[in-house]
Design an enzyme around this catalytic site. Structure first.
Site, PDB file in Angstrom:
ATOM      1  CD  GLU A 188      -2.765  -1.298   2.450  1.00  0.00           C
ATOM      2  OE1 GLU A 188      -2.911  -0.303   3.160  1.00  0.00           O
ATOM      3  OE2 GLU A 188      -3.314  -2.393   2.704  1.00  0.00           O
ATOM      4  CD  GLU A 242      -4.461  -7.826   2.135  1.00  0.00           C
ATOM      5  OE1 GLU A 242      -5.347  -7.123   2.647  1.00  0.00           O
ATOM      6  OE2 GLU A 242      -3.251  -7.530   2.229  1.00  0.00           O
ATOM      7  CG  HIS A 259      -9.819  -5.957   1.184  1.00  0.00           C
ATOM      8  ND1 HIS A 259     -10.002  -7.037   2.033  1.00  0.00           N
ATOM      9  CD2 HIS A 259      -8.511  -5.605   1.312  1.00  0.00           C
ATOM     10  CE1 HIS A 259      -8.858  -7.310   2.647  1.00  0.00           C
ATOM     11  NE2 HIS A 259      -7.938  -6.462   2.214  1.00  0.00           N
ATOM     12  CG  ASN A 265      -0.557  -7.059  -1.016  1.00  0.00           C
ATOM     13  OD1 ASN A 265      -1.104  -7.807  -1.810  1.00  0.00           O
ATOM     14  ND2 ASN A 265      -1.081  -6.774   0.168  1.00  0.00           N
ATOM     15  CG  ASP A 284     -12.361  -9.170   2.486  1.00  0.00           C
ATOM     16  OD1 ASP A 284     -11.722  -9.056   3.548  1.00  0.00           O
ATOM     17  OD2 ASP A 284     -12.432  -8.268   1.616  1.00  0.00           O
TER      18      ASP A 284
END
Ligand code: G3I
Length: 321
Positions: A128, A233, A205, A169, A235
């Site tokens: 990030e 990651e 996400h 990432n 979801d």
């Protein structure tokens, strides 16, 4: 897929981020993790503030327990994350000159990579670093070392473990084209300079009603770099509007399943050699970071709070049929 199938039967690694505390204290959680996944990521245990809480103190316990579980069960261990803006207080207050800051960056990365060498086969080296408008986040690392610290972070990790696969990432590839373009420019630039970067992590996400074309853009543009692609990651909120009274209806469950299927199907269509795998963030709706972080009911994952498979689980299996 026959009922006996598990996520371990997927044609690419399927992982989850896990909590050392839950693995220690919750036998249902531990059993599900062992049964279903072929790759693990530490949700928090390998972060700077968890591993290196004081300048001369490293705390390996939680991370080593997760690594031991992965090794005992033939699972890949992905490291998250060597560099991020989340740092312990001693780093925030560190008063060294530029050379001292460079040593701080290098020493943390090389101490951690060396400790896990041979056990952690891939790392989120930088997490990030790009902000919502496509610039660099103004983190303490950029302030102290300039934006090219990113390239040096990859070089330090590579020097410590030349066999480790190194990833950049980030999040937003599905809903923020400006940020996505900036991320792709960053990783393509590193690659063209010969910086040792091997993969790109899309956190993804996402949400149950994110348009399919956004998912396609996120995944195919990452594959176009030629790097390994890790959906790192995954979801899927079904309550992006944060409705406090929302219930998880059968309709929402089916919509979520369809979107999980679409994500897996799209990922499975990129070149096989680039399919590093898919990792969900957390394991069940009961241990997801989302409800607590956004103070709302939500059901983002393939397993419910009772460790039961949801329609989303079958959607994932159907994505590779
Ligand atoms: O364990 C400490 C405890 O000792 C301390 O007393 C307490 C108060 O500071 O904090 C506890 O740590 C918390 C930690 O989770 C463990 O529960 C932190 O406050 C809390 O901020 C931390 O949240 C994590 C968050 O990253 C920030 O590191 C979430 O669990 C984790 O799911 C989330 O994961 C991130 C990925 O690393 C990067 N991508 C986004 C993703 C979701 O935010």
């Amino acid at each position: 897929q026959s009922p006996k199938s598990t996520l371990k039967d997927m044609p690419f690694k399927f992982g989850a981020s896990v909590s050392a505390e839950l693995l220690r204290t919750n036998s249902s959680y531990k059993a599900l993790v062992i049964k279903e996944y072929s790759s693990l990521t530490a949700e928090n245990a390998m972060k700077f503030w968890a591993l290196h809480p004081l300048e001369n103190t490293y705390n390996w316990k939680d991370a080593d327990e997760i690594v031991a579980l992965a090794q005992a069960n033939g699972k890949r261990m992905h490291g998250h994350t060597l560099n991020w803006y989340e740092v312990p207080e001693w780093v925030t207050n560190f008063s060294g000159d530029t050379q001292a800051w460079e040593n701080l960056l290098k020493t943390h990365i090389q101490t951690v990579v060396t400790h896990f060498k041979g056990k952690v086969s891939s790392w989120d080296v930088v997490n990030e670093a790009i902000d919502e408008n496509g610039g660099y986040k103004n983190t303490i690392w950029v302030q102290k070392l300039g934006t090219d610290y990113i390239a040096r972070a990859f070089q330090y990790a590579h020097q410590a473990d030349p066999s480790a696969l190194l990833f950049y990432n980030d999040y937003g590839h599905d809903y923020n084209p400006v940020k996505r373009t900036a991320i792709l420019n960053l990783v393509n630039g590193l690659k063209q300079r010969g910086i040792p970067i091997h993969g790109i992590g899309l956190q993804l996400h996402t949400r149950y009603n994110q348009p399919d074309e956004d998912i396609t853009s996120a995944i195919t543009s990452a594959a176009a770099t030629g790097l390994l692609v890790h959906i790192s990651e995954l979801d899927m909120t079904v309550n992006p509007q944060s409705d406090a009274n929302l219930t998880f209806t059968a309709t929402l469950a089916e919509q979520q399943a369809a979107k999980y299927k679409f994500i897996v199907k799209t990922y499975y269509a990129i070149p096989k050699a680039q399919q590093f795998g898919i990792t969900t963030w957390n394991v069940t709706d009961g241990d997801s970071w989302i409800p607590g972080t956004y103070s709302r009911p939500d059901w983002p994952l393939p397993f419910d709070a009772n460790y039961k498979r949801k329609p989303a689980y079958q959607g994932i299996l159907d994505g590779v049929k």
